[in-house]
Motif scaffolding. Structure first.
Motif, PDB file in Angstrom:
ATOM      1  N   LEU A  85       0.837  -1.192   0.000  1.00 50.26           N
ATOM      2  CA  LEU A  85       0.000   0.000   0.000  1.00 50.26           C
ATOM      3  C   LEU A  85       0.880   1.253   0.000  1.00 50.26           C
ATOM      4  CD1 LEU A  85      -3.090   0.071   0.049  1.00 50.26           C
ATOM      5  CD2 LEU A  85      -2.983   0.519   2.496  1.00 50.26           C
ATOM      6  N   LEU A  86       0.528   2.251  -0.806  1.00 55.26           N
ATOM      7  CA  LEU A  86       1.308   3.479  -0.909  1.00 55.26           C
ATOM      8  C   LEU A  86       1.198   4.299   0.373  1.00 55.26           C
ATOM      9  CD1 LEU A  86       0.449   4.527  -4.562  1.00 55.26           C
ATOM     10  CD2 LEU A  86       2.637   3.677  -3.732  1.00 55.26           C
ATOM     11  N   PRO A  87       2.227   5.103   0.689  1.00 52.98           N
ATOM     12  CA  PRO A  87       2.207   5.887   1.935  1.00 52.98           C
ATOM     13  C   PRO A  87       0.951   6.732   2.113  1.00 52.98           C
ATOM     14  CG  PRO A  87       4.387   5.963   0.969  1.00 52.98           C
ATOM     15  CD  PRO A  87       3.519   5.251  -0.021  1.00 52.98           C
ATOM     16  N   ARG A  88       0.500   7.396   1.041  1.00 57.32           N
ATOM     17  CA  ARG A  88      -0.698   8.232   1.181  1.00 57.32           C
ATOM     18  C   ARG A  88      -1.908   7.395   1.575  1.00 57.32           C
ATOM     19  NH1 ARG A  88      -5.261  10.173  -1.130  1.00 57.32           N
ATOM     20  NH2 ARG A  88      -5.591  12.447  -1.147  1.00 57.32           N
ATOM     21  N   ASP A  89      -2.031   6.207   0.969  1.00 53.59           N
ATOM     22  CA  ASP A  89      -3.161   5.337   1.285  1.00 53.59           C
ATOM     23  C   ASP A  89      -3.057   4.799   2.707  1.00 53.59           C
ATOM     24  OD1 ASP A  89      -4.145   5.702  -1.301  1.00 53.59           O
ATOM     25  OD2 ASP A  89      -2.933   4.051  -2.080  1.00 53.59           O
ATOM     26  N   ILE A  90      -1.837   4.497   3.138  1.00 54.40           N
ATOM     27  CA  ILE A  90      -1.642   4.025   4.521  1.00 54.40           C
ATOM     28  C   ILE A  90      -2.052   5.113   5.500  1.00 54.40           C
ATOM     29  CG2 ILE A  90       0.066   3.283   6.218  1.00 54.40           C
ATOM     30  CD1 ILE A  90       1.656   2.031   3.945  1.00 54.40           C
ATOM     31  N   LEU A  91      -1.657   6.355   5.210  1.00 54.59           N
ATOM     32  CA  LEU A  91      -1.985   7.465   6.110  1.00 54.59           C
ATOM     33  C   LEU A  91      -3.491   7.682   6.173  1.00 54.59           C
ATOM     34  CD1 LEU A  91      -0.920   9.686   7.935  1.00 54.59           C
ATOM     35  CD2 LEU A  91      -0.676  11.150   5.931  1.00 54.59           C
ATOM     36  N   CYS A  92      -4.158   7.629   5.034  1.00 59.58           N
ATOM     37  CA  CYS A  92      -5.617   7.791   5.022  1.00 59.58           C
ATOM     38  C   CYS A  92      -6.296   6.652   5.778  1.00 59.58           C
ATOM     39  CB  CYS A  92      -6.126   7.853   3.584  1.00 59.58           C
ATOM     40  SG  CYS A  92      -5.634   9.355   2.698  1.00 59.58           S
ATOM     41  N   THR A  93      -5.793   5.434   5.604  1.00 61.04           N
ATOM     42  CA  THR A  93      -6.344   4.293   6.335  1.00 61.04           C
ATOM     43  C   THR A  93      -6.163   4.473   7.833  1.00 61.04           C
ATOM     44  OG1 THR A  93      -5.897   2.805   4.475  1.00 61.04           O
ATOM     45  CG2 THR A  93      -6.216   1.787   6.632  1.00 61.04           C
ATOM     46  N   PHE A  94      -4.976   4.932   8.241  1.00 63.26           N
ATOM     47  CA  PHE A  94      -4.704   5.163   9.667  1.00 63.26           C
ATOM     48  C   PHE A  94      -5.700   6.166  10.245  1.00 63.26           C
ATOM     49  CE2 PHE A  94      -2.743   7.707  12.984  1.00 63.26           C
ATOM     50  CZ  PHE A  94      -2.291   6.738  13.865  1.00 63.26           C
ATOM     51  N   CYS A  95      -5.931   7.251   9.532  1.00 67.61           N
ATOM     52  CA  CYS A  95      -6.859   8.278  10.033  1.00 67.61           C
ATOM     53  C   CYS A  95      -8.278   7.730  10.128  1.00 67.61           C
ATOM     54  CB  CYS A  95      -6.815   9.511   9.126  1.00 67.61           C
ATOM     55  SG  CYS A  95      -5.282  10.455   9.252  1.00 67.61           S
ATOM     56  N   ARG A  96      -8.690   6.955   9.132  1.00 66.96           N
ATOM     57  CA  ARG A  96     -10.038   6.381   9.188  1.00 66.96           C
ATOM     58  C   ARG A  96     -10.177   5.405  10.350  1.00 66.96           C
ATOM     59  NH1 ARG A  96      -9.567   6.537   3.456  1.00 66.96           N
ATOM     60  NH2 ARG A  96      -8.736   4.422   3.413  1.00 66.96           N
ATOM     61  N   GLN A  97      -9.136   4.612  10.579  1.00 63.14           N
ATOM     62  CA  GLN A  97      -9.191   3.636  11.669  1.00 63.14           C
ATOM     63  C   GLN A  97      -9.337   4.312  13.027  1.00 63.14           C
ATOM     64  OE1 GLN A  97      -9.417   0.419  11.692  1.00 63.14           O
ATOM     65  NE2 GLN A  97      -9.052  -0.063   9.555  1.00 63.14           N
ATOM     66  N   HIS A  98      -8.799   5.524  13.151  1.00 59.87           N
ATOM     67  CA  HIS A  98      -8.853   6.242  14.424  1.00 59.87           C
ATOM     68  C   HIS A  98      -9.896   7.352  14.422  1.00 59.87           C
ATOM     69  CE1 HIS A  98      -5.402   4.222  16.270  1.00 59.87           C
ATOM     70  NE2 HIS A  98      -4.896   4.183  15.054  1.00 59.87           N
ATOM     71  N   ARG A  99     -10.816   7.297  13.471  1.00 61.75           N
ATOM     72  CA  ARG A  99     -11.923   8.254  13.386  1.00 61.75           C
ATOM     73  C   ARG A  99     -11.430   9.692  13.351  1.00 61.75           C
ATOM     74  NH1 ARG A  99     -13.393   2.899  14.480  1.00 61.75           N
ATOM     75  NH2 ARG A  99     -15.535   2.650  13.769  1.00 61.75           N
ATOM     76  N   LEU A 100     -10.298   9.896  12.687  1.00 59.18           N
ATOM     77  CA  LEU A 100      -9.771  11.246  12.491  1.00 59.18           C
ATOM     78  C   LEU A 100     -10.196  11.742  11.111  1.00 59.18           C
ATOM     79  CD1 LEU A 100      -6.119  10.710  13.799  1.00 59.18           C
ATOM     80  CD2 LEU A 100      -7.982  11.836  15.009  1.00 59.18           C
TER      81      LEU A 100
END
Length: 885
Positions: A378-393
């Motif tokens: 997974l590309l860094p941008r997609d990982i970052l977006c996934t991280f934010c979604r997982q933490h309801r940010l």
């Protein structure tokens, strides 16, 4: 009434005109959109010529009593709202229904015969509730309503915007609304459940009786609130003649389903994976026993709260079960310990990357972003977006800027990234100084910097805030005080996540492991940094004679030197040839990684509990794809440019009879390793690099080679001391002072130009090497390496040509011969060194010069006394001494 009084009525939600019209007329309101083409004048009076322009829209709203026409807009929905607004104005007294009244209406519909026949998720609960026995027959827990019906939840938020994280208050609002429907709905305060006052039609009741009984069990996970207790698998009876919520209630020790609360869905938004937990014993609408609620809240379940992003108390059940829109039958999937640990991993940047690679115990989140062709997973941008979604940010905010160049070929991009909390407080502001030719590269690199910061924060929560402000060199500002509470649970949940208890100096000692390479090479190809290698591997949990397969991969690709796998794996692969196999053991990673990779947790747990386990890797090198730069060089040069650079350094070592060598920017030790293959006068070698991950790999490589030669009369039996230091080559350290020869081969182009100049000043004014060899790519030679001539720009100025690409994505610059000579001459003149220019690859005096241009600096004067002999800021990563040292 005092300001701030909690009894003040909450602000009602604003209802837009289109909603008002729908509430009043429903399907009787018809919106007709008319497309209008703009017309323009040709400048002649009285003559209008139709010209093609953007489409505009007008809406005619037809109501039973009248019709209205909107103004003209660029968007259809704006035209529709305009028409609705005009209709609302024309209505003498438009009825705007209060959200509380709408909630009552919604409940009335949910308990109607019409709703029962739908495939709405709640209707499945209504049907299952008719299977309940005794006094609870037909009762549906009020806590389910906002979970499975978004309209109920949104209406409750309209009445009280702060109830999103307060399930008790939402339940209270639903129960209050139901009391207004006492003729049709019976609201039991004792059971906190709702039931129809009148029975369902006979055909409905008969369909429930006629439904086939199917005995079904689904695997779930119990998550104890005490982190000292392990999670455990359970089998839940969800047979068709029972209500699964009652089965969950029994596992939680609750009297019935009305005492069970549900979390929001975990993972994907459409997932039915949820956490179920016991409400407080005093779970009554008036919350009479406040102290009892506080006692209940003392049992905060850190693991469950971290997973769900909301407060969960007491033991919890993690299950994938429920009624969906797709079917009237219950949906269920097994949840294993592997599922639980993968959900945990998916909330950490490195875990998200590991899962995307399907290599939980082998992969690592790389420190640098390369071209799309060399990045795997997974590309860094997609990982970052996934991280934010997982933490309801909120989603990250990306802002790209350009340097304002007039020519496209000279345009570069920078990208800033901002992450905000749920309350719009700034958490991270990343503002890299680096610029890139492609906007996508700027975005991905900035995203990776943010991911690195978050990874470091999560694994080092005890680090002081001052270390994070301004990013500790990462070009970012970090405000961890705005981090959501669930991230604070990390240290409790991930007790031994990688990096939490190891310092950099420990890495080289703890990760060096013995290995055996077997088989003959099918090709004469040994991978080097930048190569794309493909391996097949299996990982076993080993304890004495017992072995349990943890993870396997038939084709796994990664770029050597990108730090995309664990250091042990990368170091062993670097010693292999295509077709060869290797086997080695490493210390155990965190248990959660093992459980996330393994399908048989019971067998794994049995082995782990016996102690003394390790991981054994068994792998075969399938193929090696060299970097484009190396492939281009090998196509034109024999031996390769990298080997010619080593031979050039060896020649100067022999001519100068050097005994002390320092490799500035040694990376993974490829130059030092190659030098050991030649007989030289060297007695002491030192490698310096800023990468704390690359140095352990260099240590493994050198340690293995030197250890093999220790028992033989090898070429390098004269070497007495080898040292690897972590630090910036622009900072002075007395242990590198006064070497006979210093090398800096193909390093400076990976630095910013001002940093490369700073290095030149520091090394010649503080380290004082007798000889310094610096090589860097000759930009003018790229046209030959890339086997093309510069194409003409697609512009009016045909005399201008497109520049060649840099040889490597990580190069910050590549100099022409004139630029390199100017840089080196200014340094030598300022610091009283002589300098001569040469190179490898190509023929001297023949255009366009050497492929790799080299400057050799020489000191002809005596070495001054070192007045800073105690300055040793570099960190020792590896220190080797021969038996005769």
């Amino acid at each position: 009434m005092a300001a701030g009084d909690s009894s003040l009525p909450s602000k009602k939600a604003v209802v837009n005109p289109k909603t008002i019209i729908h509430q009043r007329f429903g399907d009787k309101a018809h919106y007709n959109i008319e497309e209008i083409q703009e017309s323009g004048s040709n400048g002649c009076p009285g003559l209008v010529v139709s010209q093609k322009g953007p489409c505009l829209y007008r809406c005619c709203l037809q109501l039973p009593e009248f019709s209205v026409v909107s103004d003209i807009f660029k968007r259809k929905k704006d035209a529709m709202q305009s028409a609705a607004e005009k209709a609302v104005e024309k209505l003498s007294d438009p009825p705007v229904e209060d959200p509380s009244d709408q909630l009552v209406s919604r409940l009335s519909y949910l308990f109607s015969n019409e709703f029962y026949s739908t495939c709405h998720p709640l209707s499945g609960h209504f049907r299952a509730a008719l299977q309940r026995e005794g006094c609870i027959n037909g009762f549906v827990p009020a806590s389910l309503m906002p979970i499975y019906d978004s309209k109920i939840f949104n209406l409750c938020k309209s009445i009280r915007p702060d109830v999103e994280s307060k399930p008790l208050e939402v339940t209270s609002m639903i129960m209050d609304a139901a009391t207004r429907l006492s003729d049709t709905i019976f609201a039991s305060k004792e059971l906190l459940s709702l039931r129809r006052t009148s029975p369902y039609p006979p055909e409905v009741l008969q369909s429930v009786k006629d439904s086939c009984m199917q005995e079904t069990y689904v695997k779930v996970i119990r998550v104890p609130y005490s982190t000292a207790k392990i999670i455990e698998p359970l089998a839940l009876d969800v047979s068709s003649n029972k209500y699964y919520m009652d089965a969950i209630a029994r596992e939680l020790g609750a009297e019935d389903a009305s005492m069970v609360l549900l979390s929001r869905s975990i993972g994907k938004a459409s997932s039915e994976t949820r956490l179920y937990f016991h409400g407080p014993k005093s779970f009554q609408l008036d919350l009479e026993s406040e102290s009892e609620v506080k006692d209940h809240q003392a049992n905060l379940n850190a693991r469950a709260s971290y997973l769900s992003g909301q407060d969960i108390y007491g033991d919890a059940i993690l299950a994938t079960i429920g009624y969906t829109w797709k079917s009237c039958d219950i949906f269920h999937e097994d949840v294993s310990q592997r599922t639980y640990y993968r959900l945990l991993m998916n909330k950490v940047p490195s875990g998200i990357y590991k899962l995307s690679r399907e290599a939980v115990v082998a992969a690592e989140l790389p420190e640098k972003f390369g071209a799309r062709s060399s990045w795997r997973g997974l590309l860094p941008r997609d990982i970052l977006c996934t991280f934010c979604r997982q933490h309801r940010l909120p989603e990250p905010v990306f802002s790209s800027t350009t340097n304002g160049a007039t020519r496209p070929s000279e345009e570069t991009f920078k990208c800033e990234v901002k992450i905000f909390s749920k309350h719009q407080d700034l958490i991270i502001h990343c503002h890299p100084a680096e610029s890139f030719k492609k906007q996508s590269d700027a975005v991905q690199n900035a995203s990776l910097k943010v991911l690195s910061c978050l990874n470091n924060y999560l694994t080092k929560l005890n680090m002081g805030q001052e270390k994070w402000t301004n990013g500790d060199g990462l070009d970012l500002n970090f405000y961890p005080e705005h981090i959501s509470k669930e991230l604070q649970f990390f240290s409790l949940v991930h007790k031994s996540w990688p990096g939490t208890n190891q310092s950099n100096s420990e890495i080289a000692d703890t990760t060096i492991s013995s290995y055996n390479v077997e088989g003959s090479e099918s090709e004469n190809t040994t991978p080097s940094n930048g190569c794309l290698v493909c391996i097949c591997y299996s990982v076993f949990l080993v304890n004495e004679g017992d072995r349990e397969l943890i993870e396997k991969n038939d084709e796994f690709e990664f770029e050597l030197g990108s730090e995309a796998v664990i250091p042990d794996l990368e170091a062993v692969v670097a010693q292999m040839g295509v077709g060869q196999s290797a086997r080695f053991r490493v210390e155990l990673p965190p248990e959660e990684l093992i459980f996330a990779a393994n399908d048989d947790p019971l067998r794994t747990l049995s082995l782990l509990s016996s102690g003394g386990c390790s991981l054994e890797f068994s792998m075969t090198l399938l193929r090696v794809t060299e970097p484009l730069e190396d492939r281009m060089e090998k196509a034109l040069f024999s031996p390769s440019l990298s080997k010619q650079r080593v031979q050039y350094a060896v020649q100067h070592i022999r001519e100068s009879c050097a005994t002390f060598l320092v490799d500035f920017g040694c990376g993974s030790g490829s130059l030092l390793d190659s030098l050991l293959d030649y007989p030289t006068s060297l007695e002491r070698i030192v490698g310096v690099d800023i990468s704390y991950k690359a140095l352990p790999r260099a240590a493994k490589t050198l340690h293995s080679k030197l250890s093999r030669n220790r028992t033989s009369s090898g070429q390098h039996s004269g070497l007495k001391h080898a040292l690897l230091l972590e630090g910036s080559i622009t900072t002075f350290d007395s242990r590198v002072y006064g070497c006979d020869i210093g090398t800096c081969l193909e390093v400076i182009e990976h630095m910013e130009e001002d940093e490369a100049t700073l290095f030149g000043h520091v090394v010649l004014s503080s380290f004082y090497p007798k000889i310094l060899i610096v090589s860097t790519p000759n930009y003018e030679y790229n046209v030959i390496l890339q086997k093309s001539t510069p194409d003409e720009e697609d512009t009016e100025d045909k005399s201008q040509t497109k520049p060649c690409k840099f040889r490597n994505f990580d190069h910050k610059f590549e100099w022409t011969r004139e630029q390199f000579r100017m840089w080196a001459s200014e340094l030598s003149g300022k610091h009283n060194y002589s300098v001569e220019f040469s190179g490898v690859g190509g023929v001297e005096g023949v255009e366009p010069g050497f492929a790799s241009q080299i400057a050799v600096f020489r000191r002809a004067w005596d070495l001054p006394k070192n007045g800073n002999s105690t300055d040793m800021p570099y960190k020792v990563i590896w220190d080797w001494r021969s038996d005769n040292a």
